[in-house]
Design a protein around this motif. Structure first.
Motif, PDB file in Angstrom:
ATOM      1  N   THR A   4       0.776  -0.964  -0.045  1.00  0.00           N
ATOM      2  CA  THR A   4      -0.029   0.218   0.129  1.00  0.00           C
ATOM      3  C   THR A   4       0.909   1.323  -0.057  1.00  0.00           C
ATOM      4  OG1 THR A   4      -1.673  -1.386   1.393  1.00  0.00           O
ATOM      5  CG2 THR A   4      -2.046   1.168   1.082  1.00  0.00           C
ATOM      6  N   LEU A   5       0.450   2.160  -0.741  1.00  0.00           N
ATOM      7  CA  LEU A   5       1.334   3.454  -0.873  1.00  0.00           C
ATOM      8  C   LEU A   5       0.510   4.290   0.180  1.00  0.00           C
ATOM      9  CD1 LEU A   5       3.357   5.569  -1.896  1.00  0.00           C
ATOM     10  CD2 LEU A   5       1.980   5.937  -3.791  1.00  0.00           C
ATOM     11  N   LEU A   6       1.040   4.674   1.287  1.00  0.00           N
ATOM     12  CA  LEU A   6       0.561   5.596   2.193  1.00  0.00           C
ATOM     13  C   LEU A   6       1.114   7.090   1.879  1.00  0.00           C
ATOM     14  CD1 LEU A   6       0.853   3.661   5.482  1.00  0.00           C
ATOM     15  CD2 LEU A   6      -1.181   3.715   3.864  1.00  0.00           C
ATOM     16  N   GLN A   7       0.168   8.105   2.094  1.00  0.00           N
ATOM     17  CA  GLN A   7       0.813   9.597   1.703  1.00  0.00           C
ATOM     18  C   GLN A   7       0.071  10.546   2.691  1.00  0.00           C
ATOM     19  OE1 GLN A   7       0.004   9.592  -2.609  1.00  0.00           O
ATOM     20  NE2 GLN A   7       2.233  10.146  -2.799  1.00  0.00           N
ATOM     21  N   ALA A   8       0.401  11.624   2.931  1.00  0.00           N
ATOM     22  CA  ALA A   8      -0.088  12.683   3.695  1.00  0.00           C
ATOM     23  C   ALA A   8      -0.100  12.129   5.342  1.00  0.00           C
ATOM     24  CB  ALA A   8      -1.673  13.045   3.220  1.00  0.00           C
ATOM     25  N   ALA A   9      -1.351  12.361   5.844  1.00  0.00           N
ATOM     26  CA  ALA A   9      -1.390  11.985   7.366  1.00  0.00           C
ATOM     27  C   ALA A   9      -0.986  10.885   7.703  1.00  0.00           C
ATOM     28  CB  ALA A   9      -2.778  12.265   7.662  1.00  0.00           C
ATOM     29  N   ALA A  10      -1.108   9.540   6.823  1.00  0.00           N
ATOM     30  CA  ALA A  10      -0.923   8.256   7.282  1.00  0.00           C
ATOM     31  C   ALA A  10       0.408   8.142   7.227  1.00  0.00           C
ATOM     32  CB  ALA A  10      -1.818   7.221   6.317  1.00  0.00           C
ATOM     33  N   SER A  11       1.308   8.734   6.294  1.00  0.00           N
ATOM     34  CA  SER A  11       2.561   8.574   6.274  1.00  0.00           C
ATOM     35  C   SER A  11       3.406   9.060   7.304  1.00  0.00           C
ATOM     36  CB  SER A  11       3.080   8.919   4.886  1.00  0.00           C
ATOM     37  OG  SER A  11       3.075  10.317   4.610  1.00  0.00           O
ATOM     38  N   LEU A  12       2.874  10.252   7.695  1.00  0.00           N
ATOM     39  CA  LEU A  12       3.423  11.055   8.931  1.00  0.00           C
ATOM     40  C   LEU A  12       3.924   9.976  10.118  1.00  0.00           C
ATOM     41  CD1 LEU A  12       4.433  13.763   8.625  1.00  0.00           C
ATOM     42  CD2 LEU A  12       2.509  14.662   9.895  1.00  0.00           C
ATOM     43  N   ARG A  13       2.979   8.823  10.180  1.00  0.00           N
ATOM     44  CA  ARG A  13       3.051   7.849  11.373  1.00  0.00           C
ATOM     45  C   ARG A  13       4.748   7.345  11.166  1.00  0.00           C
ATOM     46  NH1 ARG A  13      -2.075   5.506   9.876  1.00  0.00           N
ATOM     47  NH2 ARG A  13      -3.044   5.306  11.733  1.00  0.00           N
ATOM     48  N   HIS A  14       5.277   7.255  10.240  1.00  0.00           N
ATOM     49  CA  HIS A  14       6.411   6.640  10.045  1.00  0.00           C
ATOM     50  C   HIS A  14       7.572   7.578   9.906  1.00  0.00           C
ATOM     51  CE1 HIS A  14       3.743   3.088   9.768  1.00  0.00           C
ATOM     52  NE2 HIS A  14       3.077   3.658   8.886  1.00  0.00           N
ATOM     53  N   GLY A  15       7.193   8.884   9.804  1.00  0.00           N
ATOM     54  CA  GLY A  15       8.524   9.790   9.587  1.00  0.00           C
ATOM     55  C   GLY A  15       8.343  10.992   8.789  1.00  0.00           C
ATOM     56  N   PRO A  16       9.014  12.013   9.030  1.00  0.00           N
ATOM     57  CA  PRO A  16       8.605  13.265   8.217  1.00  0.00           C
ATOM     58  C   PRO A  16       9.283  13.260   7.082  1.00  0.00           C
ATOM     59  CG  PRO A  16      10.286  13.854  10.077  1.00  0.00           C
ATOM     60  CD  PRO A  16       9.964  12.361  10.220  1.00  0.00           C
ATOM     61  N   GLU A  17      10.357  12.279   6.838  1.00  0.00           N
ATOM     62  CA  GLU A  17      11.241  12.416   5.640  1.00  0.00           C
ATOM     63  C   GLU A  17      10.502  11.594   4.581  1.00  0.00           C
ATOM     64  OE1 GLU A  17      11.488  10.560   8.483  1.00  0.00           O
ATOM     65  OE2 GLU A  17      13.545   9.815   8.509  1.00  0.00           O
ATOM     66  N   ALA A  18       9.320  11.068   4.801  1.00  0.00           N
ATOM     67  CA  ALA A  18       8.672  10.226   3.927  1.00  0.00           C
ATOM     68  C   ALA A  18       8.111  11.343   2.880  1.00  0.00           C
ATOM     69  CB  ALA A  18       7.851   9.074   4.281  1.00  0.00           C
ATOM     70  N   LEU A  19       8.642  12.216   2.335  1.00  0.00           N
ATOM     71  CA  LEU A  19       8.092  13.275   1.492  1.00  0.00           C
ATOM     72  C   LEU A  19       7.217  12.675   0.321  1.00  0.00           C
ATOM     73  CD1 LEU A  19      11.265  15.788   1.396  1.00  0.00           C
ATOM     74  CD2 LEU A  19       9.286  15.625   3.266  1.00  0.00           C
ATOM     75  N   GLY A  20       7.988  11.610  -0.196  1.00  0.00           N
ATOM     76  CA  GLY A  20       7.186  10.989  -1.280  1.00  0.00           C
ATOM     77  C   GLY A  20       6.200  10.030  -0.987  1.00  0.00           C
ATOM     78  N   GLY A  21       6.013   9.361   0.317  1.00  0.00           N
ATOM     79  CA  GLY A  21       5.146   8.399   0.659  1.00  0.00           C
ATOM     80  C   GLY A  21       5.641   7.089   1.447  1.00  0.00           C
ATOM     81  N   VAL A  22       4.739   6.557   1.729  1.00  0.00           N
ATOM     82  CA  VAL A  22       5.363   5.256   2.452  1.00  0.00           C
ATOM     83  C   VAL A  22       4.862   3.887   1.860  1.00  0.00           C
ATOM     84  CG1 VAL A  22       5.136   4.010   4.608  1.00  0.00           C
ATOM     85  CG2 VAL A  22       5.605   6.405   4.708  1.00  0.00           C
ATOM     86  N   LEU A  23       5.711   3.107   1.637  1.00  0.00           N
ATOM     87  CA  LEU A  23       5.092   1.674   0.807  1.00  0.00           C
ATOM     88  C   LEU A  23       5.159   0.791   2.050  1.00  0.00           C
ATOM     89  CD1 LEU A  23       7.579   2.032  -2.278  1.00  0.00           C
ATOM     90  CD2 LEU A  23       4.861   1.798  -2.129  1.00  0.00           C
ATOM     91  N   ASP A  24       3.953   0.380   2.593  1.00  0.00           N
ATOM     92  CA  ASP A  24       3.638  -0.379   3.449  1.00  0.00           C
ATOM     93  C   ASP A  24       3.308  -1.826   3.035  1.00  0.00           C
ATOM     94  OD1 ASP A  24       3.123  -1.517   5.888  1.00  0.00           O
ATOM     95  OD2 ASP A  24       1.256  -0.414   6.075  1.00  0.00           O
ATOM     96  N   GLN A  25       3.915  -2.911   3.459  1.00  0.00           N
ATOM     97  CA  GLN A  25       3.509  -4.052   3.105  1.00  0.00           C
ATOM     98  C   GLN A  25       2.734  -4.761   4.335  1.00  0.00           C
ATOM     99  OE1 GLN A  25       6.256  -7.921   3.171  1.00  0.00           O
ATOM    100  NE2 GLN A  25       5.261  -8.376   1.178  1.00  0.00           N
ATOM    101  N   GLN A  26       1.600  -5.332   4.074  1.00  0.00           N
ATOM    102  CA  GLN A  26       0.780  -5.918   4.925  1.00  0.00           C
ATOM    103  C   GLN A  26       0.733  -7.543   4.746  1.00  0.00           C
ATOM    104  OE1 GLN A  26      -1.237  -4.736   7.745  1.00  0.00           O
ATOM    105  NE2 GLN A  26       0.465  -3.186   7.409  1.00  0.00           N
ATOM    106  N   SER A  27       1.207  -8.018   5.628  1.00  0.00           N
ATOM    107  CA  SER A  27       0.872  -9.689   5.409  1.00  0.00           C
ATOM    108  C   SER A  27      -0.372 -10.047   5.599  1.00  0.00           C
ATOM    109  CB  SER A  27       1.859 -10.268   6.246  1.00  0.00           C
ATOM    110  OG  SER A  27       3.391 -10.079   6.278  1.00  0.00           O
ATOM    111  N   THR A  28      -0.685 -11.208   4.963  1.00  0.00           N
ATOM    112  CA  THR A  28      -2.016 -11.831   5.300  1.00  0.00           C
ATOM    113  C   THR A  28      -2.192 -12.094   6.513  1.00  0.00           C
ATOM    114  OG1 THR A  28      -1.216 -13.841   4.339  1.00  0.00           O
ATOM    115  CG2 THR A  28      -2.609 -12.455   2.746  1.00  0.00           C
ATOM    116  N   PRO A  29      -3.127 -12.279   7.202  1.00  0.00           N
ATOM    117  CA  PRO A  29      -3.316 -12.711   8.585  1.00  0.00           C
ATOM    118  C   PRO A  29      -2.802 -14.231   8.637  1.00  0.00           C
ATOM    119  CG  PRO A  29      -5.386 -11.703   7.992  1.00  0.00           C
ATOM    120  CD  PRO A  29      -4.578 -12.035   6.707  1.00  0.00           C
ATOM    121  N   LEU A  30      -2.138 -14.373   9.985  1.00  0.00           N
ATOM    122  CA  LEU A  30      -1.706 -15.832  10.168  1.00  0.00           C
ATOM    123  C   LEU A  30      -3.181 -16.694  10.553  1.00  0.00           C
ATOM    124  CD1 LEU A  30       0.982 -15.070  12.734  1.00  0.00           C
ATOM    125  CD2 LEU A  30       1.231 -15.896  10.362  1.00  0.00           C
ATOM    126  N   LEU A  31      -3.211 -17.833  10.213  1.00  0.00           N
ATOM    127  CA  LEU A  31      -3.931 -18.863  10.386  1.00  0.00           C
ATOM    128  C   LEU A  31      -4.522 -19.486  11.906  1.00  0.00           C
ATOM    129  CD1 LEU A  31      -3.551 -21.103   7.411  1.00  0.00           C
ATOM    130  CD2 LEU A  31      -4.979 -19.055   7.615  1.00  0.00           C
TER     131      LEU A  31
END
Lengths: 188, 715
Positions: B132-159
């Motif tokens: 998922t490409l996070l931008q704006a408010a959601a990307s600020l969670r992970h650092g102010p330097e993510a000026l372009g965005g945050v690429l977040d990998q979400q694994s499928t839930p464990l069984l």
């Protein structure tokens, strides 16, 4: 909740000890480029004269690739119709202590070849030393100046031939570990 | 946008267990779930849900599996790649890359030597999960330097229940003889479902890639990756352990290393690579080796009052070695080890329509030059980043959904250096720097009532201190065959961003468009310097880091139309402009204009339901045409007459891609055959640092297989 809060505080208490780890970060080794060539010294001798003629020609870039420009870049000055012997010395001045690279070149001679290029109507160069496979190496050479006088260039190129060095290897074989173009003057 | 193409393919949803697939996507589509009371069941919710984001679905990832991660990301609108050859690629989001893009693995930001454009992210391209490409408010969670965005990998839930779930996938490519395999095993460890586990392992072996008429020497790679995950989940407590090891050996094209200015010009002028190779898997100098370890621990607890605590710890160790082509000794010329520890605590509480998230954390990082190191291209350094943020989201039927984030960072940075020739007993000279600043961002998503229109708006600020390479780099960057010089006077980048997106959907027609403006103060970039540098080792292009004000704008759009009988037409484009401000020259390394036209047929997607089930023995097939314009906006010298670059921007090109896919063995086995660059077009891309010396890969036939050994019953 209270238990969990205590756990969080303890967790961060441990985490704040991070900076005490890995103290070597403030103790880096000197920035010494192992194996880098910073200086080429060329010692030319003519034993046919009395006293024997000897000249030392230097290309010196002590801070290596990048940074400042070379601090010394000599001109080779020869006389026409003479025979000279030449010896190349390679040095790494970035290392502490200063590193003589000739033993490494000799040890890896089967992967290296010096190529000398100039105007053959003014200067002819012949390699006189050999590597462990009796193939030309080029740290030692003999030079024969011709009758023609004037200015030209002498290129010294150290070829790095990782595989397949043979008697036909030359300027188009392998890659260059070093390439210096010396101005060459042949005057009486 | 382009992900709509993925939605078509997703409609077959062949490669995820059906219940897992629909559950995960259901979470994403049902925005109301993000406002549920916090119980452990929402632990797997997508961060940033409701804010602007784009996805690389698992289905789309499978369609491009085996390619570097960044190339898979190109299916996300506005994402291109900055590459060095065919395999080393890093994502570029609306013109920004490297340290300006954060990549999350299991919620922990990837920390590696991201500064080099030949340094690809240490991510297994086979790893399962959605990006998922996070931008704006959601990307600020992970650092102010993510000026372009945050690429977040979400694994499928464990069984939590059911039997062992096994999944195998494989890929073969004709162009470079790439063979890749991936195996994933997962299941519950006890009958009550409190303990769950998952293991993944993959291997990728690639040879020299071919361009029309030749192979490019020494461009193969060997890549291995494994992850292991163990989770305890019971009542209101979740404890998750995650371990990842990634290893890469990548050959570098030796022809990029010129010996004199004539050779450099000849190499640039040559239509074929000066160093041709044969097909093979051998790797020689120059090359790079990377080993990356990651461990992360996540503890979540739901509180009685409705709050949710989330505690994270992450440790990463990144070892990088780069080997010059010219070396007397069998040692790497650059050997760096970067250690990073991160810790954070997040508390989330939902009250009515409001959701409040507060977090504090720190990141400690140390970079060490290894004893085998020949030169200290990057100095030893350590940094400590203390941060806190608050994120408020609320949703009403009248005003849509809002997210607002405020973040504070304080960064202490110290580097240590001993110049050449100094005595090891002498004290190293430290260079201390300190940075601190507030950042904020706001996001608004709104569906206009009784209308086909939807609006997405975001605005915010961000900043980024200069990194170690931008300050101190001095010497030959072997991977790039270029001399790079740092700049001690660089200031932090500050940016103001605004994006407006409009969507319109009626019946089978779906349109989406976004424009954005980004004003960056002291934008740091690597500028070509003329003339090339003469050294005792040869002649190299030289580049220097500079900081200048810049403005970046982009316009990304897509349109799709369902045409009946499973046919769908897509059109997408991405236009990016970047120039120095005010009235300065164009910025270097900005992607050229890109257009994509696709015609796809999926017999089961005749309706608008992209999640419709697929019947047996039906084929998906399609054709895509991608056109990339010539980048005519290139940096010029001060007199505006001559280009600063070493070679003209490559010509425009058009590529054709066709694919055919289907299922066998009662949908347990999925397959896709695709033909990229079907016309074997010879082309070079402006964003490839090897464009000076070699073409892009020629025709490539790929076969991808996926097989589910078992299916689980419930999650």
């Amino acid at each position: 909740m209270r238990c969990f809060t205590s756990f969080i505080l303890g967790f961060f208490g441990v985490i704040f000890l991070f900076p005490s780890c890995r103290k070597n970060v403030d103790n880096p080794p000197p920035d010494a480029q192992h194996g880098a060539i910073t200086t080429l010294t060329l010692v030319i001798t003519d034993s046919s004269t009395l006293p024997a003629y000897q000249d030392t020609i230097v290309f010196d870039d002590p801070d290596g690739a990048g940074g400042q420009q070379p601090i010394r870049w000599d001109t080779v000055r020869l006389q026409p119709e003479r025979f000279y012997k030449a010896q190349v010395y390679l040095t790494n001045k970035l290392a502490n202590p200063i590193q003589n690279l000739n033993p490494i070149v000799i040890a890896q001679g089967t992967q290296h070849l010096f190529v000398y290029r100039s105007d053959t109507s003014m200067l002819k160069v012949r390699i006189t030393d050999q590597d462990n496979l009796n193939l030309p190496l080029g740290l030692q050479t003999s030079w024969e100046t011709q009758k023609r006088i004037g200015w030209t260039n002498l290129e010294i190129n150290l070829r790095h031939i990782a595989f397949g060095k043979n008697n036909n290897s030359g300027i188009s074989t392998g890659h260059s570990d070093l390439q210096v173009l010396f101005p060459l003057s042949i005057q009486p | 946008m382009l992900h709509l193409i993925g939605a078509i393919l997703l409609s077959s949803r062949p490669w995820l267990p059906q219940d897992m697939d629909s559950t995960l996507i259901g979470q994403r589509l049902d925005s109301s779930k993000s406002l549920q009371l916090p119980t452990v069941e929402i632990i797997n919710q997508v961060p940033g849900q409701g804010s602007e984001y784009n996805r690389l679905s698992a289905a789309k990832a499978f369609e491009h599996s085996g390619q570097p991660l960044a190339r898979q990301m190109e299916t996300i609108p506005g994402v291109t790649v900055l590459s060095s050859g065919a395999q080393l690629a890093k994502p570029v989001v609306n013109g920004l890359h490297s340290q300006r893009i954060l990549i999350l693995q299991d919620g922990v930001r990837l920390e590696s030597q991201a500064w080099g454009s030949d340094h690809a992210p240490e991510i297994d391209p086979f790893q399962e999960g959605e990006w998922t490409l996070l931008q704006a408010a959601a990307s600020l969670r992970h650092g102010p330097e993510a000026l372009g965005g945050v690429l977040d990998q979400q694994s499928t839930p464990l069984l939590k229940h059911g039997h062992l779930d096994a999944h195998w996938s494989s890929v073969w490519m004709s162009n470079n003889g790439l063979i890749g395999m991936h195996l994933r095993l997962q299941g519950p460890l006890d009958r009550r479902g409190h303990l769950q586990w998952r293991w993944q392992g993959s291997n990728r072996l690639g040879g020299n890639y071919s361009v029309p008429g030749a192979f490019v020497a020494n461009t193969g790679n060997r890549e291995q990756s494994t992850t292991a995950e163990l989770q305890y989940n019971h009542n209101k407590l979740l404890i998750n352990n995650y371990l990842r090891v990634y290893s890469l050996r990548q050959g570098l094209y030796p022809g990029a290393h010129a010996e004199n200015s004539d050779d450099l010009q000849n190499a640039i002028a040559s239509s074929l690579p000066m160093w041709k190779g044969d097909f093979g898997y051998n790797l020689e100098r120059p090359m790079q080796k990377v080993l990356h370890w990651q461990y992360s621990l996540r503890i979540q607890r739901a509180h009685r009052g409705g709050g949710l605590s989330n505690l994270r710890y992450g440790y990463q160790d990144n070892q990088r070695q780069e080997y010059d082509i010219r070396s007397f000794l069998p040692l790497p010329e650059m050997a760096l080890e970067l250690g990073t520890q991160t810790a954070s605590y997040t508390y989330t509480k939902t009250i009515g329509n409001f959701r409040l998230e507060n977090a504090v954390g720190l990141m400690f990082q140390q970079n060490l030059n290894q004893p085998a190191n020949a030169r200290q291209f990057i100095r030893n350094y350590q940094s400590l980043n203390r941060w806190a943020y608050t994120l408020l989201s609320w949703e009403t039927s009248n005003l849509g959904k809002h997210e607002w984030a405020l973040r504070y960072d304080q960064i202490g940075f110290t580097s240590f250096y001993r110049p050449p020739g100094t005595n090891p007993e002498d004290p190293a000279s430290p260079d201390k720097r300190s940075f601190q600043r507030l950042s904020t961002a706001w996001t608004w998503n709104y569906q206009i009532p009784r209308s086909e229109w939807r609006i997405r708006v975001n605005a915010g600020t961000g900043w980024r201190p200069p990194s170690a390479n931008e300050l101190y780099a001095n010497g030959l960057h072997q991977g790039m065959a270029a001399l790079e010089r740092g700049n001690l006077t660089l200031k932090p980048e500050h940016t103001w961003t605004g994006n407006i997106g409009l969507g319109w959907k009626r019946g089978p027609i779906d349109l989406e468009s976004q424009i954005g403006l980004r004003n960056i103060q002291d934008y740091i970039f690597l500028e070509p310097q003329q003339p090339s540098a003469v050294t005792i080792n040869g002649v190299y292009p030289q580049f220097a880091y500079v900081g200048r004000d810049a403005v970046l704008t982009h316009w990304n759009s897509s349109a799709s139309a369902q045409m009946g009988k499973g046919w769908k037409l897509n059109l997408a484009w991405a236009l990016i402009r970047g120039r120095e401000n005010p009235q300065g020259t164009w910025l270097v390394w900005m992607p050229a204009d890109r257009w994509l036209l696709g015609l796809h047929r999926n017999p089961t997607s005749n309706t608008n339901d992209a999640l419709g089930s697929q019947t047996k023995s039906q084929f998906n097939y399609g054709i895509e045409i991608q056109h990339v314009s010539r980048q005519s906006r290139i940096p010029l010298s001060e007199d505006r007459q001559t280009s600063l670059d070493y070679a003209p921007a490559p010509a425009a090109y058009t590529l054709l891609r066709i694919y055919l896919g289907g299922q066998l063995m009662r949908q347990h086995l999925q397959w896709i055959i695709s033909l990229d660059n079907a016309l074997n077009t010879r082309y070079r891309d402006y964003m490839n640092r090897l464009r000076y010396f070699a073409d892009e890969p020629g025709r490539n036939l790929s076969l991808r297989l996926q097989y589910h050994l078992h299916r689980h019953k419930t999650i």
